[in-house]
Design an enzyme around this catalytic site. Structure first.
Site, PDB file in Angstrom:
ATOM      1  N   CYS A  15       0.810  -1.256  -0.025  1.00 17.16           N
ATOM      2  CA  CYS A  15      -0.002   0.159  -0.062  1.00 17.16           C
ATOM      3  C   CYS A  15       0.956   1.426  -0.104  1.00 17.16           C
ATOM      4  O   CYS A  15       0.446   2.400  -0.341  1.00 17.16           O
ATOM      5  CB  CYS A  15      -0.965   0.001   1.310  1.00 17.16           C
ATOM      6  SG  CYS A  15      -2.033  -1.407   1.021  1.00 17.16           S
ATOM      7  N   ARG A  67     -22.609  10.180   1.246  1.00 17.14           N
ATOM      8  CA  ARG A  67     -23.222  11.092   2.118  1.00 17.14           C
ATOM      9  C   ARG A  67     -24.338  10.704   2.657  1.00 17.14           C
ATOM     10  O   ARG A  67     -24.869  11.471   3.899  1.00 17.14           O
ATOM     11  CB  ARG A  67     -23.495  12.417   1.122  1.00 17.14           C
ATOM     12  CG  ARG A  67     -22.367  13.042   0.579  1.00 17.14           C
ATOM     13  CD  ARG A  67     -22.619  14.055  -0.749  1.00 17.14           C
ATOM     14  NE  ARG A  67     -21.580  14.433  -1.171  1.00 17.14           N
ATOM     15  CZ  ARG A  67     -21.058  15.793  -0.876  1.00 17.14           C
ATOM     16  NH1 ARG A  67     -21.486  16.352   0.117  1.00 17.14           N
ATOM     17  NH2 ARG A  67     -19.942  16.138  -1.404  1.00 17.14           N
ATOM     18  N   SER A  84     -11.177   0.588   4.347  1.00 15.84           N
ATOM     19  CA  SER A  84     -10.879   1.353   2.897  1.00 15.84           C
ATOM     20  C   SER A  84     -11.678   0.812   1.941  1.00 15.84           C
ATOM     21  O   SER A  84     -11.968  -0.396   1.638  1.00 15.84           O
ATOM     22  CB  SER A  84      -9.304   1.319   2.572  1.00 15.84           C
ATOM     23  OG  SER A  84      -8.871   0.026   2.537  1.00 15.84           O
ATOM     24  N   HIS A 121      -8.982   3.768  -1.771  1.00 14.35           N
ATOM     25  CA  HIS A 121      -7.622   3.455  -1.577  1.00 14.35           C
ATOM     26  C   HIS A 121      -7.083   2.578  -2.906  1.00 14.35           C
ATOM     27  O   HIS A 121      -7.017   1.340  -2.886  1.00 14.35           O
ATOM     28  CB  HIS A 121      -7.529   2.583  -0.369  1.00 14.35           C
ATOM     29  CG  HIS A 121      -6.041   1.949  -0.148  1.00 14.35           C
ATOM     30  ND1 HIS A 121      -4.957   2.352  -0.589  1.00 14.35           N
ATOM     31  CD2 HIS A 121      -5.795   0.774   0.612  1.00 14.35           C
ATOM     32  CE1 HIS A 121      -3.924   1.938   0.210  1.00 14.35           C
ATOM     33  NE2 HIS A 121      -4.453   1.094   0.783  1.00 14.35           N
ATOM     34  N   CYS A 160       0.112   1.818   6.710  1.00 12.65           N
ATOM     35  CA  CYS A 160       0.500   0.474   6.960  1.00 12.65           C
ATOM     36  C   CYS A 160       0.548  -0.189   5.439  1.00 12.65           C
ATOM     37  O   CYS A 160      -0.098   0.210   4.551  1.00 12.65           O
ATOM     38  CB  CYS A 160      -0.582  -0.116   7.591  1.00 12.65           C
ATOM     39  SG  CYS A 160      -2.485  -0.221   7.033  1.00 12.65           S
ATOM     40  N   GLY A 203       1.393  -4.272   3.521  1.00 13.13           N
ATOM     41  CA  GLY A 203       1.479  -5.776   3.518  1.00 13.13           C
ATOM     42  C   GLY A 203       2.570  -6.236   3.944  1.00 13.13           C
ATOM     43  O   GLY A 203       3.679  -5.610   3.678  1.00 13.13           O
TER      44      GLY A 203
END
Length: 390
Positions: free
Chosen positions: A89, A219, A245, A346, A376, A378
Site C-alpha cells: 500500500c 453522504r 478502505s 484506496h 500500513c 502488507g
C-alpha cells in the site's frame, strides 16, 4: 546543503470499483497524471531523469513495467525511463522516498514519483495466480500464531489483523463506526468547499464526459446503516466493510528536484521532503508499523508530535489510525482532516502519492509548516514522511 523538494503534485479523482474509471486502462491513468503534472508545473518532460511508479498488482493491464508504459502513453520523449516498485500500500510513498534520495545524492536532477492502481481491472491478489509467495520455511516461522491461516495462499489476512488491533487496543464496534462516519463527513465537507479541486486533474471519459470528483464519499451513510453491516473477518468481530478502505481506481504524481535546480529552472517548490523513513513490525497483525515508523521519523527529524500540524494516517481499516492516535497521543483534530481512504478510496499503488497531494494542499491552504504521512503495508511495514511547507 542540498535538499529534496516537491515542485508539483496532482492526482486523478478516485473512482469506485466498477465506477467512473473502470474503463480507463491503468497505463492511461498514469499517462493522464504525468501530462497534468508537466502542464501544471511547466517542467519539460525531456528533463525528467526517471519516473518511479508504485503499483501493487503487477499483472495483466498493470504488467510489463507500467511506469515506462505510462511515460510512452503520455507522449513524453522516449528518452525518459521509468521503473515500477511494490511496497504494497505504500508503493507510491516509497516512490517519493526513492525520488528524494536520488536527487539528494546527485544521481538525478528531476524525478517524477507516483503510482497507479486499477482495482477494477486488476483485482487485489491477482499476482498470486494460483501459487503462494509463502514457502514452507516461512510458514514454519508463524505456524500457531493467532491470525495465521496455514491453509491459505496468503496466510496473513489484513482484515484479521485489523480485528487483532481492535482487540488489543479494545476498540468497540461503535468507535470504529463513528470513525468511519467522520471520514465520510470530513471528505464531503472538503469536497463541498472545493478543497480537492486544485489537486485533481479531471479525466476525460469515452462518452465525452469528465470525471472530476471522488465518488467514494457516502453522504447518506449513518451510524445506523454502518451498524447493520456484517463482520466478515470474525463472527464476533467489530470490523466491517464500512470501517475499511474502499476498493478503488486512481493515480497520482509528484515532481521532485532540489531547491537549486528548481530555482535555475523557474520552478516554485511546494514543500521540502524533511524526513523519510521505513519501518517494520509484526507481519501477522500486519497493520501496526505506522506507530514505530512515526517514532522513527520524529526522532530523525528532531521534532515532537506536537510540532506537526497535520497527520495523514492511511485508513486501511479504522483500527489503524485509532491505534496510532492512542500510541502517539497526537491531536485527533489534526488527523486526516479531509477524510481518508474509508471515504475517498484506496487505489493501492497510487494511494501514497494521492495522500501526499491532498496533505500538501491542506498545508498550503492552512499555512501549516510540518505534515506527517504514514501508512500500513502488507507484510507489516510502513513508510513515514515528514514534509516542510516552503
Amino acid at each position: 546543503m542540498s535538499d529534496a523538494v516537491i515542485v508539483g503534485a496532482v492526482r486523478t479523482p478516485v473512482g469506485r470499483r466498477k465506477g467512473s474509471l473502470a474503463a480507463v486502462h491503468p497505463v492511461d491513468l498514469s499517462a493522464h497524471v504525468l501530462r497534468a503534472l508537466a502542464e501544471r508545473t511547466g517542467i519539460d518532460p525531456a528533463q525528467v531523469d526517471d519516473v518511479v511508479w508504485g503499483c501493487v498488482s503487477q499483472v495483466g493491464d498493470q504488467s510489463w513495467n507500467v511506469a515506462r508504459n505510462g511515460v510512452l502513453a503520455a507522449g513524453w520523449p522516449e528518452s525518459v525511463p521509468g521503473t515500477t516498485l511494490d511496497r504494497q500500500c505504500g508503493s507510491s510513498q516509497q516512490a517519493l522516498h526513492f525520488a528524494a534520495a536520488t536527487v539528494l545524492s546527485g544521481q538525478a536532477d528531476l524525478v517524477v514519483a507516483g503510482g497507479v492502481e486499477s482495482m477494477t481491472r486488476v483485482a487485489m491478489g491477482s499476482s498470486v495466480a494460483g501459487g503462494s509467495p509463502f514457502s514452507d520455511q516461512l510458514r514454519d516461522r508463524y505456524r500457531g500464531v493467532e491470525g495465521f491461516a496455514d491453509d491459505a495462499p496468503l496466510p496473513f489476512n489484513q482484515g484479521v489483523g485489523a480485528e487483532l488491533i481492535a482487540e488489543r487496543w479494545r476498540f468497540s464496534r461503535a468507535q470504529l463506526d463513528e470513525f468511519a462516519l467522520a471520514s465520510h463527513e470530513k471528505a464531503a465537507a472538503a469536497q463541498d468547499a472545493g478543497a480537492f479541486d486544485a489537486e485533481i486533474a479531471p479525466v476525460a471519459l469515452a462518452d465525452g464526459g469528465k470525471f472530476a470528483a471522488d465518488e467514494g464519499i457516502r453522504r447518506d451513510t449513518s451510524l445506523e446503516k454502518l451498524g447493520e453491516l456484517a463482520t466478515p473477518f470474525r463472527a464476533d468481530g467489530v470490523v466491517t466493510a464500512g470501517s475499511a478502505s474502499q476498493i478503488s481506481d486512481g493515480a497520482a504524481a509528484l515532481a521532485v528536484t532540489t531547491s537549486e535546480w528548481a530555482s535555475r529552472h523557474g520552478l516554485r517548490p511546494l514543500a521540502r521532503v524533511h524526513t523519510a523513513v521505513v519501518a517494520a513490525d509484526d507481519p501477522v497483525t500486519m497493520l501496526t508499523a505506522p506507530i514505530p515508523a512515526t517514532a522513527k521519523a520524529l526522532r530523525r527529524a528532531g521534532l515532537g508530535i506536537e510540532e506537526i500540524g497535520v497527520y495523514e494516517v492511511n485508513e486501511a481499516f479504522a483500527p489503524v489510525p485509532l491505534a496510532w492516535l492512542a500510541e502517539t497521543e497526537a491531536d485527533p483534530e489534526q488527523l486526516n482532516p479531509r477524510g481518508g481512504a474509508i471515504a475517498l478510496g484506496h487505489p493501492l499503488g497510487g494511494s501514497g502519492a494521492r495522500i501526499m497531494t491532498t496533505m500538501l494542499a491542506h498545508m498550503r491552504d492552512n499555512d501549516i509548516r510540518y505534515g506527517l504521512q504514514t501508512m500500513c503495508e502488507g507484510g507489516g511495514m510502513a513508510n513515514a514522511t515528514i514534509v516542510e511547507l516552503l
